[in-house]
Each structure stands twice: as C-alpha cells, then as structure tokens.
Write a protein that holds these residues in place. Structure first.
Motif, short mmCIF file in Angstrom:
data_model
loop_
_atom_site.label_atom_id
_atom_site.label_comp_id
_atom_site.label_asym_id
_atom_site.label_seq_id
_atom_site.Cartn_x
_atom_site.Cartn_y
_atom_site.Cartn_z
N ALA A 87 18.57 -19.85 -29.44
CA ALA A 87 17.63 -21.03 -30.33
C ALA A 87 17.60 -19.83 -31.48
N ASP A 88 16.27 -20.07 -31.37
CA ASP A 88 15.14 -19.57 -32.91
C ASP A 88 15.80 -18.22 -33.41
N TRP A 103 23.73 -9.28 -42.38
CA TRP A 103 23.33 -9.79 -42.66
C TRP A 103 22.56 -9.98 -40.69
N TYR A 104 21.22 -9.27 -41.02
CA TYR A 104 20.65 -8.91 -39.62
C TYR A 104 19.64 -10.48 -38.96
N VAL A 105 19.37 -10.59 -37.78
CA VAL A 105 18.46 -11.60 -37.74
C VAL A 105 18.44 -11.11 -36.26
N PRO A 106 17.33 -11.84 -35.54
CA PRO A 106 16.62 -12.05 -33.90
C PRO A 106 17.60 -13.55 -34.03
N VAL A 107 17.74 -13.63 -33.07
CA VAL A 107 17.91 -15.25 -32.38
C VAL A 107 17.54 -14.75 -30.16
N LYS A 108 17.96 -15.75 -29.64
CA LYS A 108 17.38 -15.64 -28.13
C LYS A 108 19.36 -15.25 -27.94
N ASN A 109 19.20 -14.46 -26.86
CA ASN A 109 20.09 -14.74 -26.55
C ASN A 109 20.79 -15.18 -25.38
N ARG A 110 21.62 -16.15 -24.82
CA ARG A 110 21.61 -16.82 -23.78
C ARG A 110 21.61 -16.40 -22.67
N ALA A 111 22.41 -15.25 -22.38
CA ALA A 111 22.79 -14.74 -20.84
C ALA A 111 21.13 -14.33 -20.62
N THR A 112 20.92 -13.31 -21.03
CA THR A 112 19.51 -12.78 -20.62
C THR A 112 17.92 -13.53 -21.02
N GLY A 113 18.16 -14.65 -22.15
CA GLY A 113 17.50 -15.16 -22.28
C GLY A 113 16.22 -14.14 -23.40
#
Length: 452
Positions: A87-88, A103-113
């Motif tokens: 997500a995100d 391209w550097y982007v922030p996302v939610k890591n599924r494994a760690t939340g």
C-alpha cells in the motif's frame, strides 16, 4: 479500456483562464520535477477520486517544453511494480544518471508493515519502470525520499518523518555505502516549533535537496498541520544546516504541501500542491507551479499560490504532431492508454474542451488533421481561438469508427488561424460519449478568409 467504462469524477470548472493546477482530469500530489533534454518531466503521486485518506496506488508522469502545456504520460509505476509492497504509493523523486532514470518511492512493506523506500529504474524518463532490487533499498519506517547528485558525482538519498536521514548512494544508484545517518534537527538548523515537545523544530517531511552557486538548499514541508514550506542552507550536502525561513506560507485548502524546485530555460520554478480543483482537499490534491527569482544573496523569496501559474516559456508548434493529451486546461475529459501507443483523450461529451496555450500559427494554417476513434456515432471537433466560445477557424467531423480504439485520421480546412493564439478544441455532438482523440496537427498554408 472502453471509453464508456468510467465516469469522470473530477468535475471541471467552466472558466478556463487559469493554468494552475497543472492537471485537471486527475488529482495529483507531491511534485518532483526533473529537467531532461529540453523538457521538464514531472513525477507525481495520484490521489484517488473521493479519497478520505492518502489512498494512493500509483504514480504519474507528465512533461512540458513550455511550463503550461503538459503531456500526460500515464502511470509507468505502481504498487504492483514492487512485489513486496502492499500500500501507500506516496511521495518520491526521480533522477537521471548514466542514461537511466531512477525513481525512489516510499511504500508499505508487506512483510514488515513498515514504510520502506524502493527504487525503480527505466531507460526513458517516462518508463516503463521496473523494480531495480526486488526488495527495499532502505527501510526504517520513514518516508519521502529525495535524491541529489553532487558536482563530484557523489549521490545522496535523503528522507524522513519525523526524523531526517541521509545515506551516500553508490554509483549504481541502487546500493549505498555505510549506514543511514540521522541529521541533527536543531532549532538553528530547522527553526523552532512551539506547542509540540516531541517536535522541537519546524521540519516535518518532504525534503528537497539541491545545489546552487556552491550553496546547498534543503527545502521541506514544515510544522504539520497545516503545513507550510520552509528551507535551510548549508556549505555541504550533509550540513551543518542553517534555517532560512518561509518559502510558501500555509494556504491552499490542503493540510499538506510538498516542494520541488528546478531551473528551466533560464528561470527558476517552484512546484507545490494544493486542493484547488472541485472536490479538492487534503486527500484530493493538485500540483501547481510558480516562477520565481532568487534574491541577490541567494535567498528564496516568499512565494504565494496563484491560479494563473507560470508564464509560458516559448510557444507551441502546431505544424508538428501534437499529442491530444498535451493540455494547458481540460474540461470534462479523461485520458487512457491508447492501443496505438501513448495516451489518448476520451470520455468526451458534448461541450467538453481542451485548451492548448500559445500556439504559434504564424502566417496561417490551411488545414487540420486529427487521429480519432468512436464507438458511437461520433461528433465534431471545433477549432476555436481565445476561449471555448471563441472564433471558429475550423470544424472536423468525426464518424463512428466501430470502436473506441479503432483509429482513423480526419482532416478539415482551416481559415483565420494566424499569429500566436490559445487554441481550444471544443467537442460537440449528441448525448453520451462522442469520440476519442489521440493526436492532432495543422498544415501551414495561405491563411484563408472565411466566406461572408
């Protein structure tokens, strides 16, 4: 996608004199401009229509040669690009190095939340982008990466909320040396915040780092919420930083803001976002731009949001093929990927229009051609000057082609299109969706005189 499959959710204002926000058919946020090969490429987030949170699933790319007519390049990067993301799709930045685009982007890591920073790579500024690593580049739960390459070739990645971090990137731009370093958030460096003992400085998020005349600038979103834009400067890329004040005061019906600054064709430009479109707000934002000049001592003046935007940097040539999705202002339209490549304009109904600013007709145009499709009975493309109801210089009929991606080229004579004018493509016809348009082009010739 069939043109009748989606109802436009962003209602357009009837007046089309403004040029801010830059995009009107989708909500955009978190601008990250990049100058490359005579164009400004603008990397943005994408707020979902009607969102009540930062519900963001993909990123978008736009480009312009004149700062007012922006070409929609669609979405070459999304959460689905990163198999490990859940997500995100929040605020990122792209940079060019060695003929490739990172391209550097922030996302939610599924494994760690937790929030993590991924990096995608492409051979073109418009993509398609692919996950360069198959895993996060760096992860400490914080967001908003900004990338900067110094004159000596050393690249830096900055990010953070509530802290501010940097790491030295290796030449491959997908790995780094050492460990992430936290930049001290001192009141001397980042100003004083009152009322929040956990956040003693104004720094909030959204760093944007660049260098000008030997001085390093760190522009950032300050003091949530609502945010304003502030900046600090330093003699080196890692500090020590000195707080310099406000760039853009709190304004604009969005409780967040996000800076991006570039120089282009001899001028400086400040990109930001607000909630200026109908339905706009803190979760449905839109990117805008202002031209500015640095003070003689290198400080940044206070910049105020406008709905007029930056002046046009040059003119648009109508005698070469122009993508229909190159737009200064659009009313009632949407865009979609075209079967022939690129994007096309669709979801066109009676009375919808496109504005193309500063079209240099010169001595005159004699004809107009457009690549069109229609899964209905078609319609008419009216060529008007100055306003959606301005002087008609041509009318092109569009037949039904048997499908929304079944393309044909139509032509029509043009009379009275001379000089440099704002061109409006106004669409007329019956009820429902009328036509799609992929590109258009005028032919130069003796300017005809309309019959009396």
């Amino acid at each position: 996608m069939l043109a009748f499959a989606l109802v436009p959710a962003v209602v357009q204002p009837s007046a089309a004199r403004a040029d801010n926000p830059l995009v009107q058919h989708v909500y955009t946020a978190d601008p990250a401009p990049l100058v490359h090969d005579g164009r400004v490429y603008l990397y943005t987030g994408h707020d979902e229509d009607g969102s009540t949170y930062f519900t963001m699933k993909d990123w978008r790319v736009w480009s312009s040669a004149d700062m007012v007519n922006w070409t929609d390049h669609g979405s070459p990067l999304s959460l689905a690009t990163f198999s490990w993301a859940s997500a995100d799709a929040w605020a990122g930045q792209a940079v060019q190095r060695g003929g490739r685009f990172y391209w550097y982007v922030p996302v939610k890591n599924r494994a760690t939340g937790r929030m993590a920073i991924g990096v995608a790579v492409a051979d073109s500024p418009t993509g398609p982008f692919r996950d360069a690593l198959g895993r996060p580049l760096v992860e400490n739960g914080e967001i908003d990466p900004s990338v900067f390459i110094d004159d000596n070739g050393q690249a830096y990645l900055y990010w953070g909320n509530p802290n501010l971090w940097y790491v030295k990137l290796n030449a491959d731009m997908t790995s780094y040396a050492g460990s992430p370093t936290r930049i001290p958030l001192t009141t001397a460096g980042f100003g004083t915040r009152t009322g929040d003992p956990n956040r003693p400085t104004l720094y909030e998020e959204g760093p944007w780092v660049y260098k000008r005349n030997g001085l390093y600038y760190l522009v950032f979103a300050a003091k949530c919420c609502s945010e304003f834009i502030a900046y600090s400067t330093a003699p080196g890329p890692t500090g020590p930083w000195t707080y310099r004040g406000t760039v853009m005061p709190t304004q604009g019906s969005s409780f967040t803001n996000h800076p991006g600054i570039v120089d282009f064709k001899g001028n400086s430009y400040f990109f930001y976002h607000n909630g200026a479109l109908p339905g706009g707000g803190g979760y449905t934002r839109s990117v805008a731009v202002e031209r500015f000049s640095y003070n003689a001592d290198g400080t940044i003046p206070t910049i105020t949001m406008t709905n007029t935007g930056a002046p046009q940097a040059g003119t648009l040539n109508p005698y070469v093929r122009q993508e229909a999705e190159t737009i200064a202002w659009g009313s009632g339209i949407e865009t979609e990927p075209a079967a022939e490549g690129g994007m096309n304009v669709g979801w066109i109904e009676n009375g919808d229009h496109l504005k193309v600013k500063g079209v240099a007709f010169g001595a005159g145009a004699s004809s107009f051609a457009a690549r069109v499709a229609s899964g209905s009975s078609g319609g008419t493309v009216e060529l008007r000057l100055g306003s959606p109801n301005g002087t008609v210089v041509g009318r092109c009929g569009v037949p039904g082609t048997g499908g929304w991606q079944t393309w044909t080229t139509v032509t029509c004579p043009v009379s009275g299109a001379t000089g440099t004018q704002d061109l409006y493509l106004r669409f007329t016809g019956g009820s429902g969706y009328l036509l799609n348009i992929n590109w258009w082009q005028f032919t130069a010739g003796t300017a005809l005189t309309a019959p009396r």
